[in-house]
Motif scaffolding. Structure first.
Motif, mmCIF file in Angstrom:
data_model
loop_
_atom_site.group_PDB
_atom_site.id
_atom_site.type_symbol
_atom_site.label_atom_id
_atom_site.label_comp_id
_atom_site.label_asym_id
_atom_site.label_seq_id
_atom_site.Cartn_x
_atom_site.Cartn_y
_atom_site.Cartn_z
ATOM 1 N N LYS A 79 -3.160 -0.648 -4.096
ATOM 2 C CA LYS A 79 -4.287 -1.471 -3.657
ATOM 3 C C LYS A 79 -4.822 -2.334 -4.804
ATOM 4 O O LYS A 79 -5.229 -3.473 -4.581
ATOM 5 C CB LYS A 79 -5.393 -0.587 -3.090
ATOM 6 N N ASP A 80 -4.803 -1.785 -6.012
ATOM 7 C CA ASP A 80 -5.284 -2.568 -7.156
ATOM 8 C C ASP A 80 -4.408 -3.785 -7.399
ATOM 9 O O ASP A 80 -4.904 -4.877 -7.681
ATOM 10 C CB ASP A 80 -5.310 -1.691 -8.414
ATOM 11 N N ARG A 81 -3.111 -3.610 -7.267
ATOM 12 C CA ARG A 81 -2.178 -4.722 -7.468
ATOM 13 C C ARG A 81 -2.352 -5.777 -6.370
ATOM 14 O O ARG A 81 -2.292 -6.975 -6.628
ATOM 15 C CB ARG A 81 -0.755 -4.172 -7.460
ATOM 16 N N LEU A 104 -5.147 -6.305 -4.649
ATOM 17 C CA LEU A 104 -6.428 -6.971 -4.913
ATOM 18 C C LEU A 104 -6.286 -8.011 -6.016
ATOM 19 O O LEU A 104 -6.854 -9.101 -5.928
ATOM 20 C CB LEU A 104 -7.499 -5.946 -5.285
ATOM 21 N N ALA A 105 -5.514 -7.686 -7.038
ATOM 22 C CA ALA A 105 -5.319 -8.621 -8.145
ATOM 23 C C ALA A 105 -4.521 -9.854 -7.709
ATOM 24 O O ALA A 105 -4.659 -10.922 -8.303
ATOM 25 C CB ALA A 105 -4.607 -7.922 -9.295
ATOM 26 N N SER A 106 -3.705 -9.713 -6.664
ATOM 27 C CA SER A 106 -2.891 -10.851 -6.235
ATOM 28 C C SER A 106 -3.599 -11.746 -5.232
ATOM 29 O O SER A 106 -3.027 -12.733 -4.787
ATOM 30 C CB SER A 106 -1.576 -10.361 -5.636
ATOM 31 N N GLY A 107 -4.828 -11.425 -4.853
ATOM 32 C CA GLY A 107 -5.580 -12.337 -4.002
ATOM 33 C C GLY A 107 -6.061 -11.759 -2.682
ATOM 34 O O GLY A 107 -6.767 -12.431 -1.937
ATOM 35 N N THR A 116 -8.393 -9.595 -0.245
ATOM 36 C CA THR A 116 -9.779 -9.138 -0.294
ATOM 37 C C THR A 116 -9.838 -7.688 0.172
ATOM 38 O O THR A 116 -8.893 -7.168 0.776
ATOM 39 C CB THR A 116 -10.681 -10.000 0.603
ATOM 40 N N LYS A 163 -0.536 -14.448 2.341
ATOM 41 C CA LYS A 163 -0.754 -13.709 1.101
ATOM 42 C C LYS A 163 0.337 -12.667 0.878
ATOM 43 O O LYS A 163 0.760 -12.440 -0.262
ATOM 44 C CB LYS A 163 -2.130 -13.049 1.119
ATOM 45 N N ASN A 179 6.421 -11.173 -6.787
ATOM 46 C CA ASN A 179 6.786 -9.874 -7.337
ATOM 47 C C ASN A 179 8.200 -9.442 -6.960
ATOM 48 O O ASN A 179 8.471 -8.251 -6.854
ATOM 49 C CB ASN A 179 5.803 -8.808 -6.860
#
Length: 108
Positions: free
Chosen positions: A7-9, A11-14, A16, A98, A106
């Protein structure tokens, strides 16, 4: 090497938090993993792009063909627009974009 679908990755990629909650809700209801959902939505976006560009090509053909009746061009354009809208909104368009972008950036 596999892609990191944390989830962190995401969130970092755009993505929400609300979009990730929608994906998690879908996973809870229908099963699967984030990896499956992300890759399936990315594939759906690729299919949408193919359909969109095919409809654009058909519209160009309508415009540049020897049809003198503007009604054919107008009717064909409206029907192609409706087809693109139906296919575009049969999936979540922003989330699938997204997902496609996340998978494209990736790649292995």
């Amino acid at each position: 090497m596999t892609m990191d679908f944390s989830k962190d990755r995401l969130l970092a990629s755009g993505f929400t938090v609300k979009e990730l909650q929608k994906l998690q809700h879908n996973i809870d209801n229908f099963g699967g993993t984030f990896e499956e959902v992300i890759s399936d939505l990315a594939k759906r976006f690729k299919i949408f792009l193919w359909v969109f560009f095919c409809c654009v090509a058909c519209f160009w053909f309508l415009i540049y063909s020897k049809i003198d009746d503007i009604g054919y061009v107008f009717g064909g354009g409206i029907s192609l627009l409706v087809a693109v809208l139906i296919i575009g909104f049969s999936q979540p368009p922003i989330i699938s974009f997204k997902c496609w972008r996340f998978c494209r950036v990736n790649k292995n």
